[in-house]
Design a protein around this motif. Structure first.
Motif, PDB file in Angstrom:
ATOM      1  N   SER A 187     -18.233  44.831  30.451  1.00  0.00           N
ATOM      2  CA  SER A 187     -19.646  44.467  30.541  1.00  0.00           C
ATOM      3  C   SER A 187     -20.373  44.658  29.220  1.00  0.00           C
ATOM      4  O   SER A 187     -21.485  44.158  29.033  1.00  0.00           O
ATOM      5  N   LEU A 188     -19.763  45.372  28.283  1.00  0.00           N
ATOM      6  CA  LEU A 188     -20.392  45.632  26.983  1.00  0.00           C
ATOM      7  C   LEU A 188     -19.981  44.625  25.916  1.00  0.00           C
ATOM      8  O   LEU A 188     -20.757  44.329  24.998  1.00  0.00           O
ATOM      9  N   ALA A 189     -18.787  44.063  26.047  1.00  0.00           N
ATOM     10  CA  ALA A 189     -18.251  43.233  24.968  1.00  0.00           C
ATOM     11  C   ALA A 189     -19.100  42.000  24.651  1.00  0.00           C
ATOM     12  O   ALA A 189     -19.334  41.701  23.477  1.00  0.00           O
ATOM     13  N   PRO A 190     -19.584  41.249  25.637  1.00  0.00           N
ATOM     14  CA  PRO A 190     -20.291  40.013  25.286  1.00  0.00           C
ATOM     15  C   PRO A 190     -21.811  40.161  25.173  1.00  0.00           C
ATOM     16  O   PRO A 190     -22.546  39.191  25.383  1.00  0.00           O
ATOM     17  N   LEU A 191     -22.319  41.345  24.844  1.00  0.00           N
ATOM     18  CA  LEU A 191     -23.766  41.532  24.727  1.00  0.00           C
ATOM     19  C   LEU A 191     -24.317  40.781  23.507  1.00  0.00           C
ATOM     20  O   LEU A 191     -23.698  40.771  22.443  1.00  0.00           O
ATOM     21  N   PRO A 192     -25.493  40.144  23.615  1.00  0.00           N
ATOM     22  CA  PRO A 192     -26.110  39.519  22.436  1.00  0.00           C
ATOM     23  C   PRO A 192     -26.508  40.594  21.422  1.00  0.00           C
ATOM     24  O   PRO A 192     -26.786  41.743  21.783  1.00  0.00           O
ATOM     25  N   ASN A 193     -26.562  40.209  20.167  1.00  0.00           N
ATOM     26  CA  ASN A 193     -27.050  41.125  19.145  1.00  0.00           C
ATOM     27  C   ASN A 193     -28.489  41.518  19.455  1.00  0.00           C
ATOM     28  O   ASN A 193     -29.318  40.676  19.779  1.00  0.00           O
ATOM     29  N   GLY A 194     -28.774  42.809  19.342  1.00  0.00           N
ATOM     30  CA  GLY A 194     -30.120  43.291  19.604  1.00  0.00           C
ATOM     31  C   GLY A 194     -30.386  43.672  21.042  1.00  0.00           C
ATOM     32  O   GLY A 194     -31.469  44.150  21.363  1.00  0.00           O
ATOM     33  N   GLN A 237     -20.601  25.195  35.248  1.00  0.00           N
ATOM     34  CA  GLN A 237     -19.357  24.855  35.906  1.00  0.00           C
ATOM     35  C   GLN A 237     -18.247  25.333  34.956  1.00  0.00           C
ATOM     36  O   GLN A 237     -18.528  25.612  33.785  1.00  0.00           O
ATOM     37  N   MET A 238     -16.978  25.552  35.271  1.00  0.00           N
ATOM     38  CA  MET A 238     -16.297  25.023  36.428  1.00  0.00           C
ATOM     39  C   MET A 238     -15.680  26.193  37.188  1.00  0.00           C
ATOM     40  O   MET A 238     -15.184  27.133  36.593  1.00  0.00           O
ATOM     41  N   HIS A 239     -15.673  26.102  38.468  1.00  0.00           N
ATOM     42  CA  HIS A 239     -14.901  27.043  39.266  1.00  0.00           C
ATOM     43  C   HIS A 239     -14.586  26.374  40.591  1.00  0.00           C
ATOM     44  O   HIS A 239     -15.463  25.772  41.216  1.00  0.00           O
ATOM     45  N   ALA A 298     -15.768  34.023  32.423  1.00  0.00           N
ATOM     46  CA  ALA A 298     -15.575  33.789  30.993  1.00  0.00           C
ATOM     47  C   ALA A 298     -14.360  32.908  30.708  1.00  0.00           C
ATOM     48  O   ALA A 298     -14.372  32.111  29.767  1.00  0.00           O
ATOM     49  N   HIS A 299     -13.290  33.030  31.510  1.00  0.00           N
ATOM     50  CA  HIS A 299     -12.103  32.218  31.257  1.00  0.00           C
ATOM     51  C   HIS A 299     -12.280  30.784  31.727  1.00  0.00           C
ATOM     52  O   HIS A 299     -11.443  29.926  31.433  1.00  0.00           O
ATOM     53  N   GLU A 300     -13.384  30.520  32.455  1.00  0.00           N
ATOM     54  CA  GLU A 300     -13.627  29.175  32.966  1.00  0.00           C
ATOM     55  C   GLU A 300     -14.685  28.415  32.165  1.00  0.00           C
ATOM     56  O   GLU A 300     -14.589  27.198  31.997  1.00  0.00           O
ATOM     57  N   THR A 301     -15.690  29.108  31.688  1.00  0.00           N
ATOM     58  CA  THR A 301     -16.749  28.492  30.889  1.00  0.00           C
ATOM     59  C   THR A 301     -17.185  29.469  29.810  1.00  0.00           C
ATOM     60  O   THR A 301     -17.578  30.606  30.117  1.00  0.00           O
ATOM     61  N   LYS A 302     -17.126  29.021  28.561  1.00  0.00           N
ATOM     62  CA  LYS A 302     -17.535  29.871  27.447  1.00  0.00           C
ATOM     63  C   LYS A 302     -19.051  29.826  27.307  1.00  0.00           C
ATOM     64  O   LYS A 302     -19.661  28.766  27.257  1.00  0.00           O
ATOM     65  N   LEU A 303     -19.665  31.010  27.257  1.00  0.00           N
ATOM     66  CA  LEU A 303     -21.099  31.141  27.034  1.00  0.00           C
ATOM     67  C   LEU A 303     -21.327  32.024  25.814  1.00  0.00           C
ATOM     68  O   LEU A 303     -20.467  32.850  25.470  1.00  0.00           O
ATOM     69  N   ASN A 325     -34.111  34.293  32.972  1.00  0.00           N
ATOM     70  CA  ASN A 325     -33.270  35.296  32.333  1.00  0.00           C
ATOM     71  C   ASN A 325     -32.049  35.531  33.216  1.00  0.00           C
ATOM     72  O   ASN A 325     -32.189  35.913  34.376  1.00  0.00           O
ATOM     73  N   THR A 326     -30.881  35.300  32.661  1.00  0.00           N
ATOM     74  CA  THR A 326     -29.681  35.206  33.489  1.00  0.00           C
ATOM     75  C   THR A 326     -28.609  36.175  33.009  1.00  0.00           C
ATOM     76  O   THR A 326     -28.366  36.312  31.806  1.00  0.00           O
ATOM     77  N   PHE A 327     -27.966  36.830  33.980  1.00  0.00           N
ATOM     78  CA  PHE A 327     -26.887  37.777  33.696  1.00  0.00           C
ATOM     79  C   PHE A 327     -25.621  37.297  34.384  1.00  0.00           C
ATOM     80  O   PHE A 327     -25.622  37.032  35.592  1.00  0.00           O
ATOM     81  N   ARG A 328     -24.524  37.171  33.602  1.00  0.00           N
ATOM     82  CA  ARG A 328     -23.224  36.856  34.185  1.00  0.00           C
ATOM     83  C   ARG A 328     -22.396  38.121  34.277  1.00  0.00           C
ATOM     84  O   ARG A 328     -22.145  38.790  33.268  1.00  0.00           O
ATOM     85  N   ILE A 329     -21.959  38.456  35.485  1.00  0.00           N
ATOM     86  CA  ILE A 329     -21.110  39.622  35.702  1.00  0.00           C
ATOM     87  C   ILE A 329     -19.785  39.398  34.993  1.00  0.00           C
ATOM     88  O   ILE A 329     -19.128  38.369  35.172  1.00  0.00           O
ATOM     89  N   SER A 330     -19.353  40.361  34.213  1.00  0.00           N
ATOM     90  CA  SER A 330     -18.186  40.175  33.346  1.00  0.00           C
ATOM     91  C   SER A 330     -16.866  40.378  34.063  1.00  0.00           C
ATOM     92  O   SER A 330     -15.940  39.582  33.916  1.00  0.00           O
ATOM     93  N   ALA A 331     -16.735  41.446  34.818  1.00  0.00           N
ATOM     94  CA  ALA A 331     -15.441  41.763  35.419  1.00  0.00           C
ATOM     95  C   ALA A 331     -15.365  41.311  36.868  1.00  0.00           C
ATOM     96  O   ALA A 331     -14.446  40.604  37.272  1.00  0.00           O
ATOM     97  N   GLY A 332     -16.316  41.697  37.658  1.00  0.00           N
ATOM     98  CA  GLY A 332     -16.332  41.336  39.068  1.00  0.00           C
ATOM     99  C   GLY A 332     -17.429  42.082  39.780  1.00  0.00           C
ATOM    100  O   GLY A 332     -17.907  43.120  39.316  1.00  0.00           O
ATOM    101  N   TYR A 333     -17.849  41.545  40.930  1.00  0.00           N
ATOM    102  CA  TYR A 333     -18.905  42.201  41.695  1.00  0.00           C
ATOM    103  C   TYR A 333     -18.344  43.285  42.606  1.00  0.00           C
ATOM    104  O   TYR A 333     -19.101  44.076  43.171  1.00  0.00           O
ATOM    105  N   ALA A 334     -17.027  43.324  42.785  1.00  0.00           N
ATOM    106  CA  ALA A 334     -16.411  44.299  43.686  1.00  0.00           C
ATOM    107  C   ALA A 334     -15.200  44.928  43.009  1.00  0.00           C
ATOM    108  O   ALA A 334     -14.575  44.329  42.124  1.00  0.00           O
ATOM    109  N   THR A 335     -14.881  46.125  43.419  1.00  0.00           N
ATOM    110  CA  THR A 335     -13.727  46.841  42.862  1.00  0.00           C
ATOM    111  C   THR A 335     -12.816  47.258  44.007  1.00  0.00           C
ATOM    112  O   THR A 335     -13.077  48.245  44.691  1.00  0.00           O
TER     113      THR A 335
END
Length: 716
Positions: free
Chosen positions: A194-201, A265-267, A150-155, A172-182
């Motif tokens: 993971s909840l903050a950028p959900l589309p309406n509906g 992009q970008m990363h 999110a800090h690299e490309t706004k969607l 249909n595409t999902f971008r992981i919000s925080a990270g794939y690993a903890t």
């Protein structure tokens, strides 16, 4: 009520800060641990992709593989991705990407009886616009990624429909919000991201948990934490799940997903330029395999069957070494060397198949009393370009009254040029040739007793090279407008290996090229060439500028002996008018881009749309990064950084003992098309011409005798 699908996973980089053999160990260790974890916890699900990982388990621990299969049948082990490995998703060719999926699909169908419909590249460093069409072509209509974040490309949201081009297929595409690993214990903030950028509906999202990057998966504390916090977020519930369950639950809400068009992009822009040998190895192996496969298609069935296992294994090795940390040049020096070795083996194996297939036909041609040069074009398009070749002439120099004859005994224009070696009696010729796709051509060496002059079509290749003390200059043809000379610039560049946090290289210029006076090396009916050599920084440079009969492009062969640290070598070209926009080559085609200074991945070429309506272009098939503004287009040739240096690691003052990327000699080949009417199709054609050359054989079968050196009666 929103549902947070908790995805327990273990990201496994088979190569990164360890060799591929350690990746095998981690695949075995993680899969064993996760089988035991699933046995203890019948309510959780584990997610794992990449056929390569499963293949290591199948080969090394058959009993463990059977346990995995049992968990899959029980719905406890979710298979995603379906590809051979998680590759870099910018630099590989469209065929390479398709092979990633095809090889993975064949493996999963054969050994597990399934093929996941969810593409899964959670760690790749950006994504080409060609990918949605490739995914759709292979039956994958869902995709999971993380970079760019999110800090690299706004969607518009973290779940969206993605297509590469207007009118193209969407997935249909999902971008992981925080990270794939903890790597630290989970907390509610991680889940809430993971909840903050959900589309309406949309009421479903995914949150990924699991120790990584070097394998691991969920541990006991993590599993219990999720149980303890199922209802800790108001209006949301945490649920053990999988990407497959998530996309199934999402189906009724797909109408609410926004549409995103273009590349993602970008990363890590440094990964387009770090460790050039592995990028060259992948690019050259891709092209050699393409030629070998087309040659095999014309071979007898028995030959095809014998060679197919070699081709299949070569593709698996090539796909493995297209892994994002390998192809991105972000692994350790020893891991990079192993990749270079494996890719050299792929190219050598494909070249052997190609040579054997070609020579079975070439040496079956009828005997001929004259020495012949036999050529075959195994590319997908007609070859119309210039060939350099060194026929073996028994230590005899090519004489002024010798000629090349085509199949109809017509003289073919040729020119004697510098040989590759410094042996006293070697020689080299350059000549134009046209060969239809899949066809053979035969030229014969003869004496031009009749004195016929070959027909020359098009403008003479004559031109003049002018240079200035500041490294600029021009290329002046015998008639017509001059072409500005591209300029080499040495730029300060102190970012880490990945160039984290950057979207361009904007360091100060430290030096420019210091050229010697131009020297004309070749002048003749086919080609003219000027040579300049000199220095830039602590590095040596040598440039051969060429122009060919009837052609409007200029060809540059640039040799650089690179001895820099924390610097970048840039080749900048101002085509003579402002650059309104570009269409850059990407996997499988071109993509319009703004000329806004950003560093972006490149495949093969760039078409420059100039103020006033003219077009200029460049072909650079072994360059992997491009940037530019309205004044100039920039190719990043080399970037010197330590291997696998990751911010915030502070470098010691002295690093002489450490391995730096891309030190030593590099050779580059470019074609520059001055402002005019060049098209993207023409640039793509020239890119193919440079990368998939005809195969050549020298035939003496049928000659009445092999001559002594300087035999006056030879050739007849």
């Amino acid at each position: 009520m929103r549902t947070v699908h908790i995805i327990f996973n273990a990201h496994i980089d088979p190569v990164w800060l360890w060799p591929w053999t350690a990746g095998v160990d981690e695949a075995l260790n993680t899969c064993y641990t996760m089988c035991n974890t699933l046995d203890r916890h019948p309510d959780i699900i584990f997610t794992r992709g990449e056929a390569w990982v499963y293949e290591q388990v199948r080969r090394h621990d058959p009993a463990l593989f059977q346990r995995i299969k049992a968990h899959i049948r029980a719905g406890r082990w979710s298979v995603v991705g379906g590809w051979w490995i998680q590759p870099d998703c910018n630099l590989p060719s469209a065929e390479n990407m398709s092979q990633q999926i095809a090889i993975g699909r064949a493996w999963f169908k054969k050994h597990l009886g399934l093929f996941p419909r969810i593409g899964y590249n959670v760690d790749s460093f950006g994504h080409t616009a060609a990918l949605p069409d490739i995914l759709s072509a292979h039956g994958q209509n869902n995709y999971v990624f993380m970079r760019p974040m999110a800090h690299e490309t706004k969607l518009p949201a973290n779940i969206f429909r993605w297509r590469g081009r207007p009118g193209g297929k969407s997935v249909n595409t999902f971008r992981i919000s925080a990270g794939y690993a903890t790597i630290f214990p989970p907390n509610l903030e991680w889940v809430e991201m993971s909840l903050a950028p959900l589309p309406n509906g949309v009421t479903h999202t995914m949150c990924f948990l699991g120790v990584g990057d070097h394998g691991g998966g969920p541990n006991e504390h993590m599993i219990q934490w999720v149980r303890d916090h199922r209802d800790a977020i108001p209006g949301a519930r945490l649920e053990f799940s999988s990407p497959e369950r998530f996309f199934r639950a999402l189906q009724p809400e797909l109408k609410h997903l926004p549409l995103v068009t273009g590349e993602l992009q970008m990363h890590a822009i440094g990964c387009y330029t770090g460790h050039r040998p592995v990028k060259l190895g992948v690019r050259r192996a891709e092209n050699m395999l393409a030629l070998a496969q087309r040659a095999l298609a014309t071979a007898p069935p028995a030959a095809r069957r014998a060679a197919q296992p070699v081709i299949d294994e070569s593709w698996r090795t090539l796909c493995f070494n297209s892994f994002h940390d390998t192809l991105g040049g972000s692994c350790t020096p020893s891991a990079a060397r192993a990749a270079d070795d494996q890719l050299a083996g792929v190219k050598a194996a494909a070249e052997t198949v190609l040579s054997e297939t070609f020579r079975r036909k070439a040496h079956a041609l009828p005997a001929d009393p004259r020495q012949r040069i036999v050529l075959a074009n195994y590319s997908s398009e007609k070859f119309s370009d210039f060939i350099e070749h060194e026929p073996w002439l028994e230590w005899t120099h090519w004489r002024p009254d010798w000629c090349l004859l085509d199949e109809r005994n017509r003289p073919v224009p040729h020119q004697v040029i510098e040989p590759e070696t410094l042996m006293p009696d070697t020689m080299r010729i350059v000549f134009p040739e046209q060969i239809d796709a899949g066809k053979f051509r035969t030229l014969r060496i003869a004496r031009n007793a009749a004195g016929k002059t070959p027909a020359l079509k098009g403008a003479k290749p004559d031109f003049t090279l002018l240079t200035q003390p500041d490294g600029s200059g021009s290329l002046q043809p015998a008639t017509g407008a001059a072409c500005p000379l591209p300029e080499l610039k040495l730029i300060e560049e102190k970012s880490d290996t990945w160039s984290h946090g950057l979207d361009r290289f904007a360091g100060p210029q430290l030096d420019h090229a210091h050229w010697s006076a131009p020297v004309q090396i070749e002048t003749g009916p086919v080609r003219a060439m000027w040579r300049i050599d000199g220095t830039i920084g602590a590095s040596r440079i040598c440039a051969d500028w060429r122009r060919y009969l009837g052609q409007d492009f200029y060809e540059l062969r640039l040799r650089v002996t690179w001895h820099e640290h924390h610097k970048l070598l840039r080749l900048s070209w101002s085509p003579g008018a402002g650059i309104a926009s570009r269409e850059d080559g990407i996997s499988g085609g071109g993509l319009p881009r703004a000329s806004d200074g950003r560093e972006l991945p490149l495949r093969d070429r760039s078409l420059l749309l100039l103020d006033g309506g003219a077009r200029a272009g460049l072909v650079a098939p072994e360059i992997f990064a491009i940037s530019g503004d309205q004044a100039a287009v920039h190719l990043t040739l080399l970037r010197s950084c330590p291997f696998a240096h990751h911010d915030p690691k502070i470098l010691p003052e002295k690093l002489e003992h450490y391995a730096w990327v891309d030190q030593g000699e590099h050779v580059f080949l470019f074609r520059y098309f001055p402002a005019g009417r060049v098209t993207a199709r023409e640039l793509d054609r020239h890119s193919l011409l440079l990368q998939q050359r005809p195969v050549i054989a020298d035939l003496t079968r049928g000659m009445p005798y092999r001559p002594y050196k300087d035999d006056p009666a030879w050739p007849s």
